[in-house]
Motif scaffolding. Structure first.
Motif, short mmCIF file in Angstrom:
data_model
loop_
_atom_site.label_atom_id
_atom_site.label_comp_id
_atom_site.label_asym_id
_atom_site.label_seq_id
_atom_site.Cartn_x
_atom_site.Cartn_y
_atom_site.Cartn_z
N TYR A 138 0.84 -1.19 0.00
CA TYR A 138 0.00 0.00 0.00
C TYR A 138 0.88 1.24 0.00
O TYR A 138 1.98 1.25 0.56
N THR A 141 -1.98 7.90 -1.29
CA THR A 141 -2.66 8.26 -2.53
C THR A 141 -3.55 9.46 -2.30
O THR A 141 -3.89 9.81 -1.16
N LEU A 143 -7.27 10.64 -3.31
CA LEU A 143 -8.51 10.07 -3.83
C LEU A 143 -9.08 10.91 -4.96
O LEU A 143 -8.99 12.14 -4.93
N ALA A 168 -3.57 3.61 -1.07
CA ALA A 168 -4.10 2.75 -2.13
C ALA A 168 -3.43 1.39 -2.00
O ALA A 168 -2.20 1.30 -1.86
N SER A 170 -2.61 -2.57 -3.34
CA SER A 170 -2.46 -3.39 -4.53
C SER A 170 -2.74 -4.84 -4.17
O SER A 170 -2.45 -5.28 -3.05
N TYR A 193 -7.84 2.39 0.35
CA TYR A 193 -8.66 2.54 -0.86
C TYR A 193 -8.26 1.47 -1.86
O TYR A 193 -7.08 1.30 -2.17
N TYR A 194 -9.25 0.71 -2.33
CA TYR A 194 -9.02 -0.31 -3.35
C TYR A 194 -9.34 0.32 -4.70
O TYR A 194 -10.49 0.53 -5.04
N PRO A 195 -8.32 0.66 -5.51
CA PRO A 195 -8.58 1.33 -6.79
C PRO A 195 -9.38 0.43 -7.73
O PRO A 195 -9.29 -0.80 -7.65
N ALA A 469 -14.27 0.15 -7.32
CA ALA A 469 -13.45 0.63 -6.21
C ALA A 469 -14.07 0.23 -4.88
O ALA A 469 -15.27 -0.06 -4.79
#
Length: 590
Positions: A138, A141, A143, A168, A170, A193-195, A469
């Motif tokens: 992670y 990031t 948003l 974010a 991965s 945050y899950y992109p 997301a």
């Protein structure tokens, strides 16, 4: 005789030690992860006497008391208790959790009562940090603006939360256990945050029904098939025609209706009709043209009404994930070609990627505004106007009253064999926003995608990749010992792997507290097991929502305590007996 005093004293001290050990076991009968101890004794030393009466080979020993030798750790596994805390962990088999105390001191424990502290660190009940291998997947990031509102609403915080506080993540399938030196405390971010992952591959299965559909249709007759003649003397018209150039008429028949509309340059019209004869032609004579202005050429339009096969239309509509995370739409409309070949059939396809543009609404009519007829449909009498959308750029769904922008539009063709198998597919290269979109409709000469046969009844289905997301919902554990982050989009991502330590000699560990142990020269340094490829592995399974109970057997502990008590009493009695013997000896001298 004096030695008996020392024997009694050492015996009472030794069995006092035994009583203490078993009392401590009983005191920790409900301590999570507690390993009981067994007191072990040894003689202090002995004097050897040689007896000449029995010969030089006969000896007798006189012991000089006992001492506490050790308290051996009982390493049998305690029973498991189910709990509601996902971070209550238990090791199924041998091994130890590693925790880091003050001053980076390493401890080892079977007590798996862990939680997350205010700083996001996984700690035990004593505040020691749980050790493991970090995924390092992670990064800080910022948003997207459209996500900020949902972010603040979900977490109940100010939408202007610092970007550095949001990370974010991965995707990882698993985290490989690292070497001993790389184990560190496990810190978990508060905001993850899950992109979004855009859809790039989608495949379909289903059947395009090629059954013949016959309906009444109106077909515009080709202007080259119409001949109009004006008789200026009688001011009458003669109109003749055929269907030579009207290729859309597939199966015209005698008696089919031809509707004719004659229009002059002023817009005045005259309507008449005729029927096809046996030669599929028609002839109209003596048509009164007095109502028309014949000073300029007339326009004649003819329409054929006939029964014939109409093309089948099949529509597939599927949601896809755009690179920015929105749910876009992939539309595929297949139209069967008419007429069909002798064997099999051919379908024309129109492929469109659509993204939501705006709601389709009626706007209130404003009489003070001059509306551009190219941009609005004006219904002044009903008090509203409707925006006009270019069909090449927009798709209007009047069922849901939504307007979609067409971001990509392509055409292709599917050719099927007589048994319904796909022979050829000319699927265009599509774009899903900035990402390539691959559409799989089947392999040639196979039935693994779309088919087209009246004898096949394949239910429609599709598979696709991509992911919307997500925001961090919470943390949990998986069956591989990973600490996983769980997201609102249904995905789970490993963040760290809990380490399980092993020792050459577990009995050599020294007890620091009731449930914490330290390595010693007797136990050897901690180690990790490896598999056949040399990769580090846990060696034992880590269970979540479970705690290992104390392995103290209360019945055994109470029995041993009684034995120690009786032995203590007996040793104490030997002291009083020795005292009485010395008193008797003194009395004899008197």
């Amino acid at each position: 005789m004096n030695s008996s005093f020392y024997n009694g004293i050492s015996g009472t001290k030794t069995h006092q030690f035994g009583i203490d050990v078993w009392a401590n076991n009983i005191a920790n009968v409900n301590t999570t992860g507690f390993k009981s101890s067994t007191p072990e004794f040894a003689s202090i030393f002995a004097t050897t006497l040689t007896s000449s009466y029995f010969g030089s080979n006969v000896t007798s020993d006189i012991g000089y008391g006992s001492r506490a030798q050790s308290s051996a750790i009982n390493l049998t596994q305690g029973s498991f208790q189910n709990t509601d805390n996902v971070f209550d962990l238990a090791i199924g088999g041998e091994g130890w959790f590693g925790v880091q105390g003050a001053g980076s001191q390493a401890y080892y424990t079977r007590s798996g009562t862990f939680s997350i502290d205010a700083n996001g660190n996984m700690v035990d009940a004593g505040g020691n940090y749980l050790l493991g291998t970090l995924g390092n997947n992670y990064t800080p990031t910022t948003l997207p603006e459209e996500v900020m509102k949902d972010f603040g609403s979900y977490y109940g915080i100010n939408n202007n939360v610092l970007a550095a506080q949001v990370y974010a993540v991965s995707q990882l399938q698993d985290i490989a256990l690292g070497p001993i030196a790389q184990q560190s405390k496990i810190t978990l971010p508060d905001y993850l945050y899950y992109p979004p992952i855009p859809t790039q591959n989608i495949s379909y299965k289903g059947n395009l029904d090629p059954k013949i559909i016959v309906e009444s249709v109106d077909i515009a007759v080709n202007e080259n098939d119409i001949t109009t003649t004006l008789n200026t003397a009688s001011n009458t018209l003669s109109i003749t025609g055929n269907l030579t150039n009207t290729t859309e008429a597939l199966n015209p028949k005698e008696g089919d209706l031809i509707s004719v509309v004659i229009t002059d340059h002023t817009g005045q019209t005259k309507k008449t009709s005729a029927y096809l004869d046996e030669n599929l032609a028609w002839n109209l004579v003596g048509i009164d043209a007095s109502e028309l202005d014949t000073s300029e050429p007339l326009t004649t339009v003819a329409t054929l009404s006939t029964m014939q096969e109409v093309p089948n239309v099949e529509t597939f509509t599927t949601s896809i994930i755009s690179p920015t995370g929105e749910k876009d739409t992939l539309s595929m409309v297949f139209t069967k070609q008419i007429p069909q070949p002798a064997s099999g059939n051919v379908w024309d396809g129109v492929f469109q990627v659509r993204t939501f543009y705006e709601d389709y609404v009626r706007e209130e009519y404003d009489e003070t505004v001059t509306y551009d007829p190219n941009e609005y449909e004006v219904h002044a009498d009903m008090g509203y106007v409707i925006k006009i959308y270019d069909p090449a750029q927009f798709y209007v769904d009047k069922t849901t009253n939504k307007v979609y922008e067409i971001t990509d539009s392509q055409t292709g063709q599917l050719t099927f064999g007589g048994a319904g198998q796909l022979l050829e597919s000319t699927i265009p290269a599509m774009r899903n926003g900035g990402a390539a979109l691959n559409i799989f409709l089947g392999t040639a000469n196979n039935y693994d995608g779309l088919t087209s046969s009246t004898n096949l009844d394949t239910s429609r289905s599709f598979t696709q990749d991509g992911q919307i997301a997500g925001l961090l919902k919470g943390y949990g554990m998986d069956e591989r010992g990973n600490v996983v982050a769980e997201f609102t989009n249904g995905r789970s991502v490993p963040m760290a792997k809990v380490a399980v330590y092993h020792f050459q000699n577990d009995q050599g560990l020294t007890r620091a507290t009731s449930s914490l142990f330290q390595a010693s020269s007797n136990s050897g340094d901690p180690l990790f097991y490896t598999d056949a490829e040399g990769n580090f592995i846990l060696g034992s399974k880590v269970f979540s929502n479970r705690l290992e109970s104390s392995n103290v057997n209360l019945a055994t502990a109470l029995t041993e305590l009684i034995v120690m008590q009786k032995a203590f009493d007996a040793n104490a009695k030997s002291i009083t007996t020795s005292d009485q013997m010395i008193q008797n000896a003194i009395q004899m001298k008197r």
